[in-house]
Enzyme design. Structure first.
Site, mmCIF file in Angstrom:
data_model
loop_
_atom_site.group_PDB
_atom_site.id
_atom_site.type_symbol
_atom_site.label_atom_id
_atom_site.label_comp_id
_atom_site.label_asym_id
_atom_site.label_seq_id
_atom_site.Cartn_x
_atom_site.Cartn_y
_atom_site.Cartn_z
ATOM 1 N N HIS A 22 -8.600 -8.398 2.063
ATOM 2 C CA HIS A 22 -7.734 -8.963 1.214
ATOM 3 C C HIS A 22 -7.745 -10.463 1.494
ATOM 4 C CE1 HIS A 22 -6.099 -4.909 1.796
ATOM 5 N NE2 HIS A 22 -6.074 -4.954 0.723
ATOM 6 N N GLU A 43 -15.416 -8.968 11.286
ATOM 7 C CA GLU A 43 -15.480 -7.495 11.431
ATOM 8 C C GLU A 43 -16.832 -7.310 12.243
ATOM 9 O OE1 GLU A 43 -14.714 -5.076 8.321
ATOM 10 O OE2 GLU A 43 -12.718 -5.664 7.989
ATOM 11 N N GLU A 45 -5.947 -1.859 -6.551
ATOM 12 C CA GLU A 45 -6.564 -3.003 -6.218
ATOM 13 C C GLU A 45 -7.381 -3.573 -7.367
ATOM 14 O OE1 GLU A 45 -7.279 -3.070 -1.536
ATOM 15 O OE2 GLU A 45 -8.985 -2.385 -2.643
ATOM 16 N N HIS A 58 -2.868 -5.635 -6.261
ATOM 17 C CA HIS A 58 -2.948 -6.690 -5.266
ATOM 18 C C HIS A 58 -4.635 -7.088 -5.278
ATOM 19 C CE1 HIS A 58 -3.438 -3.467 -2.543
ATOM 20 N NE2 HIS A 58 -4.259 -4.002 -1.954
ATOM 21 N N CYS A 97 -14.719 -4.804 3.621
ATOM 22 C CA CYS A 97 -13.680 -5.042 2.415
ATOM 23 C C CYS A 97 -12.615 -5.406 3.100
ATOM 24 C CB CYS A 97 -13.536 -3.761 1.861
ATOM 25 S SG CYS A 97 -13.033 -2.220 2.770
ATOM 26 N N GLU A 145 -4.333 2.618 -2.749
ATOM 27 C CA GLU A 145 -5.004 1.416 -3.168
ATOM 28 C C GLU A 145 -4.849 1.141 -4.357
ATOM 29 O OE1 GLU A 145 -6.061 -0.885 -1.260
ATOM 30 O OE2 GLU A 145 -6.898 0.261 0.800
ATOM 31 N N HIS A 189 1.015 -1.053 0.025
ATOM 32 C CA HIS A 189 0.235 0.053 -0.020
ATOM 33 C C HIS A 189 0.878 1.370 0.061
ATOM 34 C CE1 HIS A 189 -2.994 -2.897 1.304
ATOM 35 N NE2 HIS A 189 -4.068 -1.972 0.901
#
Length: 208
Positions: free
Chosen positions: A96, A114, A143, A59, A94, A141, A52
């Site tokens: 990874h 979460e 992504e 990614h 959100c 970001e 990041h």
């Protein structure tokens, strides 16, 4: 749009400093992300914070949009302790995937970690690629984001180290909140990309 019952797994986090677990305990294990090319093919791994740091490394990521039976979207306000985009509002969840982890499995796992709920329905909603710098942290970001939409039927029980507040909003209420409150840099990009699947899930009366 295929609808598949969601399953959950265990642990990991997005947004805390590498080496910090979701429960606040320390660990020396680095968090790795899956690096991809522009077509979403895996090309390697990188440590999370390094991926990041500007200019960012492309990614794999995921974004989840869950709705209640009234067609309201579940939003979360990211916890103030996060190093990336703390205190802003964003979509339901959100994060990874672990290297080699299926994005669907990661989305279901992370939603439970979460928010303390498992989606009653979860469906793939396409992908979107973006580049969003965060002006406050200087992080970027980059992504290739897998989108998921679904339903939730249980009240959220958020982990306070990950989530500050939650709110269910109609499409109209989201417009008002987005104009008033700070949102994540990526929120509108992922929402707009997911809208066709959201409309199929919620129906035209919901106004998405």
């Amino acid at each position: 749009m295929p609808i598949t019952p969601a399953t959950t797994g265990h642990s990991s986090s997005r947004g805390h400093l590498p080496g910090a677990s979701g429960s606040g305990g320390g660990t020396s294990e680095a968090i790795l992300l899956e690096l991809v090319d522009e077509d979403g093919n895996t090309i390697g791994t990188a440590e999370k914070l390094a991926a990041h740091q500007a200019p960012g490394q492309l990614h794999r990521a995921f974004s989840v949009f869950l709705f209640d039976e009234q067609g309201r979207l579940l939003l979360q306000q990211r916890a103030l302790g996060k190093y990336h985009s703390p205190g802003v509002w964003s979509n339901t969840c959100c994060g990874h995937p672990y290297p080699g982890e299926a994005p669907f499995a990661a989305a279901a796992r992370r939603t439970y970690e979460e928010l303390g709920v498992s989606p009653s329905l979860l469906a793939e909603a396409g992908t979107v690629r973006y580049n969003h710098p965060d002006p406050h942290s200087g992080l970027v970001e980059q992504e290739y984001n897998h989108l998921f939409v679904g339903m939730v039927q249980a009240p959220p029980r958020p982990d306070p180290t990950e989530v500050g507040l939650t709110a269910f909003v109609t499409a109209g209420e989201l417009v008002e909140r987005h104009a008033r409150d700070p949102f994540s840099a990526w929120f509108m990009t992922v929402l707009d990309a997911a809208r066709p699947a959201i409309r199929e899930l919620t129906g035209p009366a919901a106004g998405w």
